[in-house]
Write a protein that holds these residues in place. Structure first.
Motif, mmCIF file in Angstrom:
data_model
loop_
_atom_site.group_PDB
_atom_site.id
_atom_site.type_symbol
_atom_site.label_atom_id
_atom_site.label_comp_id
_atom_site.label_asym_id
_atom_site.label_seq_id
_atom_site.Cartn_x
_atom_site.Cartn_y
_atom_site.Cartn_z
ATOM 1 N N LEU A 268 0.835 -1.196 0.000
ATOM 2 C CA LEU A 268 0.000 0.000 0.000
ATOM 3 C C LEU A 268 0.874 1.252 0.000
ATOM 4 C CD1 LEU A 268 -2.712 1.405 0.164
ATOM 5 C CD2 LEU A 268 -2.692 1.081 2.652
ATOM 6 N N LEU A 269 1.955 1.240 0.777
ATOM 7 C CA LEU A 269 2.886 2.370 0.787
ATOM 8 C C LEU A 269 3.501 2.577 -0.589
ATOM 9 C CD1 LEU A 269 4.571 4.538 2.278
ATOM 10 C CD2 LEU A 269 6.214 2.722 2.830
ATOM 11 N N PHE A 270 3.925 1.494 -1.217
ATOM 12 C CA PHE A 270 4.487 1.579 -2.565
ATOM 13 C C PHE A 270 3.473 2.157 -3.545
ATOM 14 C CE2 PHE A 270 4.646 -0.566 -6.739
ATOM 15 C CZ PHE A 270 5.836 -0.021 -7.224
ATOM 16 N N ASN A 302 9.514 2.095 9.274
ATOM 17 C CA ASN A 302 8.566 1.940 10.370
ATOM 18 C C ASN A 302 7.733 0.675 10.209
ATOM 19 O OD1 ASN A 302 5.596 2.693 11.569
ATOM 20 N ND2 ASN A 302 7.252 3.546 12.800
ATOM 21 N N LEU A 303 7.274 0.422 8.984
ATOM 22 C CA LEU A 303 6.486 -0.784 8.730
ATOM 23 C C LEU A 303 7.327 -2.032 8.959
ATOM 24 C CD1 LEU A 303 4.593 0.293 5.471
ATOM 25 C CD2 LEU A 303 3.850 0.505 7.856
ATOM 26 N N THR A 304 8.598 -1.975 8.557
ATOM 27 C CA THR A 304 9.490 -3.116 8.732
ATOM 28 C C THR A 304 9.770 -3.372 10.206
ATOM 29 O OG1 THR A 304 10.547 -2.601 6.610
ATOM 30 C CG2 THR A 304 11.710 -4.118 8.072
ATOM 31 N N CYS A 305 9.965 -2.301 10.967
ATOM 32 C CA CYS A 305 10.208 -2.451 12.404
ATOM 33 C C CYS A 305 9.030 -3.142 13.084
ATOM 34 C CB CYS A 305 10.462 -1.090 13.047
ATOM 35 S SG CYS A 305 12.075 -0.380 12.662
ATOM 36 N N LEU A 324 0.213 5.029 7.830
ATOM 37 C CA LEU A 324 -0.031 5.354 6.424
ATOM 38 C C LEU A 324 -1.125 6.406 6.243
ATOM 39 C CD1 LEU A 324 0.076 1.756 4.896
ATOM 40 C CD2 LEU A 324 1.871 3.494 4.818
ATOM 41 N N LEU A 325 -1.881 6.673 7.291
ATOM 42 C CA LEU A 325 -3.024 7.575 7.169
ATOM 43 C C LEU A 325 -2.644 8.976 6.674
ATOM 44 C CD1 LEU A 325 -6.046 7.915 7.482
ATOM 45 C CD2 LEU A 325 -5.685 8.513 9.890
ATOM 46 N N PRO A 326 -1.608 9.632 7.243
ATOM 47 C CA PRO A 326 -1.246 10.958 6.729
ATOM 48 C C PRO A 326 -0.866 10.934 5.254
ATOM 49 C CG PRO A 326 -0.154 10.524 8.823
ATOM 50 C CD PRO A 326 -0.759 9.235 8.379
ATOM 51 N N LEU A 327 -0.223 9.851 4.827
ATOM 52 C CA LEU A 327 0.177 9.740 3.427
ATOM 53 C C LEU A 327 -1.039 9.558 2.525
ATOM 54 C CD1 LEU A 327 2.737 9.777 1.717
ATOM 55 C CD2 LEU A 327 2.816 7.285 1.895
ATOM 56 N N VAL A 328 -2.018 8.791 2.988
ATOM 57 C CA VAL A 328 -3.254 8.607 2.215
ATOM 58 C C VAL A 328 -3.936 9.954 1.984
ATOM 59 C CG1 VAL A 328 -5.580 7.634 2.251
ATOM 60 C CG2 VAL A 328 -3.629 6.233 2.972
ATOM 61 N N VAL A 353 6.499 14.960 9.758
ATOM 62 C CA VAL A 353 5.575 14.221 10.630
ATOM 63 C C VAL A 353 5.951 12.743 10.697
ATOM 64 C CG1 VAL A 353 3.191 13.414 10.858
ATOM 65 C CG2 VAL A 353 3.651 15.815 10.351
ATOM 66 N N ILE A 354 6.197 12.138 9.543
ATOM 67 C CA ILE A 354 6.514 10.709 9.499
ATOM 68 C C ILE A 354 7.861 10.424 10.157
ATOM 69 C CG2 ILE A 354 7.157 8.852 7.888
ATOM 70 C CD1 ILE A 354 4.819 9.700 6.151
#
Length: 386
Positions: A268-270, A302-305, A324-328, A353-354
């Motif tokens: 989803l990030l990609f 962050n997702l990997t951690c 992922l919400l701020p990016l969405v 922010v991220i």
């Protein structure tokens, strides 16, 4: 401020039962680097905390990133007709990169040498490694840049994603098999990158302008090496290891859905980042590639951690992350045209922010686990139990 508990009680209980299990079959690592690291660790003082070595190595990569950002912010410096990066910078970059790689190789040995191995040490090491991917990939890009002898910033964007997914694949393997199969590409890439930095200082960036053989350019060789390691070695070997676990009935997650959960948020990030880059009215990747890469690498780390926490504690990986919400929201603003000429400001805000959220997550998790295991992060001394 840093007392928030991200790690659940179930995960803490899982960490108490955790046992390190890894397999390293890389000939370069086994026959060259490990003997070298065994010699290096002997000269380290026994009071030196392994986590301090880990963090120091990571900060050297961060220093490399910002040093090259100063001399080559937009990746044009290696192009013909531009002011090139000074030779001493390449020498410094090579030495810093190899030193960081060495510290990453000896931290575990120092932990065993001082009888201070803990699950926190592994989490700390691999968590910082996940963020380090962005720093060494983007830094080495300055050797070729995006001039006539280099590759476009969009091409590097996708190459970066290949590297990131190659990294998370090892932890996906462990999430499903319980064993960390160390990838061959990492050691080869670190040694090669360090050598290329020093060679660049000696021969100059102009040496990379010409072809390697016939019409094969050095930039093409650079891309082929990364993609080849990923698609010919890393991906097939990872799938084979998981398949072996399936055949031997040792797979931890027999449902395809459960096994693939760790990939939901990264994919989803990609998708979000690619949509932004390709639909950007401002052409954000061309104007500010370094910040885009940093945003991508930080969010992915962050997702990997969070995946590493789940695989080490033997708990279920959550398919979606609030991270992922701020990016969405940001991507919706961009593609809808609401922002108009404010897209750069959005990039800065989201990156800030991220980054702060990721640092907060990391510090809180480390603090929480250090209290749980009654240890100091950067010292071998034991806290007083009250």
């Amino acid at each position: 401020m840093f007392s928030y508990e991200y790690v659940t009680a179930e995960q803490l209980a899982g960490f108490d039962k955790y046992k390190y299990s890894a397999v390293d079959t890389n000939p370069l690592s086994v026959y060259v680097m490990h003997p070298f690291w065994n010699s290096v660790v002997k000269i380290l003082p026994t009071w030196l905390a392994p986590n301090l070595l880990t963090f120091s190595g990571f900060m050297l990569l961060v220093l490399n990133f910002f040093m090259l950002a100063y001399f080559d912010y937009d990746f044009y410096a290696s192009g013909s007709g531009y002011t090139h990066v000074p030779s001493w910078v390449w020498i410094a970059a090579g030495l810093l990169n190899f030193t960081a790689y060495t510290l990453d190789g000896v931290d575990g040995k120092q932990a065993r040498r001082t009888s201070s191995s803990t699950p926190l040490g592994e989490l700390f090491d691999h968590g910082l490694d996940s963020w380090a991917c962005i720093f060494f990939v983007v830094t080495v890009y300055s050797i070729f840049g995006r001039g006539e002898a280099g590759v476009s910033v969009l091409t590097l964007f996708f190459i970066l994603w290949v590297v990131l997914f190659s990294f998370i694949l090892s932890h996906w393997e462990k999430y499903n098999t319980g064993i960390l199969f160390l990838p061959w590409g990492y050691d080869l890439s670190q040694v090669t990158i360090s050598i290329v930095y020093i060679v660049t200082a000696i021969v100059g960036v102009e040496a990379w302008y010409g072809p390697v053989f016939l019409n094969l350019q050095y930039r093409d060789l650079f891309s082929v090496m990364i993609l080849g390691c990923a698609f010919i070695v890393t991906f097939p070997v990872s799938l084979y290891n998981v398949f072996k676990a399936y055949r031997s009935n040792t797979l931890k997650h027999h449902s395809f859905y459960e096994a693939m959960l760790p990939f939901v948020s990264p994919v989803l990030l990609f998708s979000l980042c690619t949509l932004w880059v390709c639909r950007s009215p401002y052409d954000i990747i061309e104007k500010h590639p370094r910040i885009v890469y940093f945003l991508v690498g930080t969010a992915f780390s962050n997702l990997t951690c969070k995946l590493i926490v789940c695989q080490m504690s033997n708990t279920r990986c959550q398919p979606l992350s609030w991270f992922l919400l701020p990016l969405v929201v940001g991507v919706i603003f961009v593609i809808s045209g609401i922002l108009q000429d404010k897209e750069y400001h959005l990039l800065i805000i989201l990156t800030t922010v991220i980054t702060l959220a990721h640092i907060h997550y990391g510090v809180c998790v480390v603090n929480q686990l250090s209290k749980h295991f009654n240890i100091y992060v950067f010292s071998l001394k034991k806290p007083n139990i009250e």
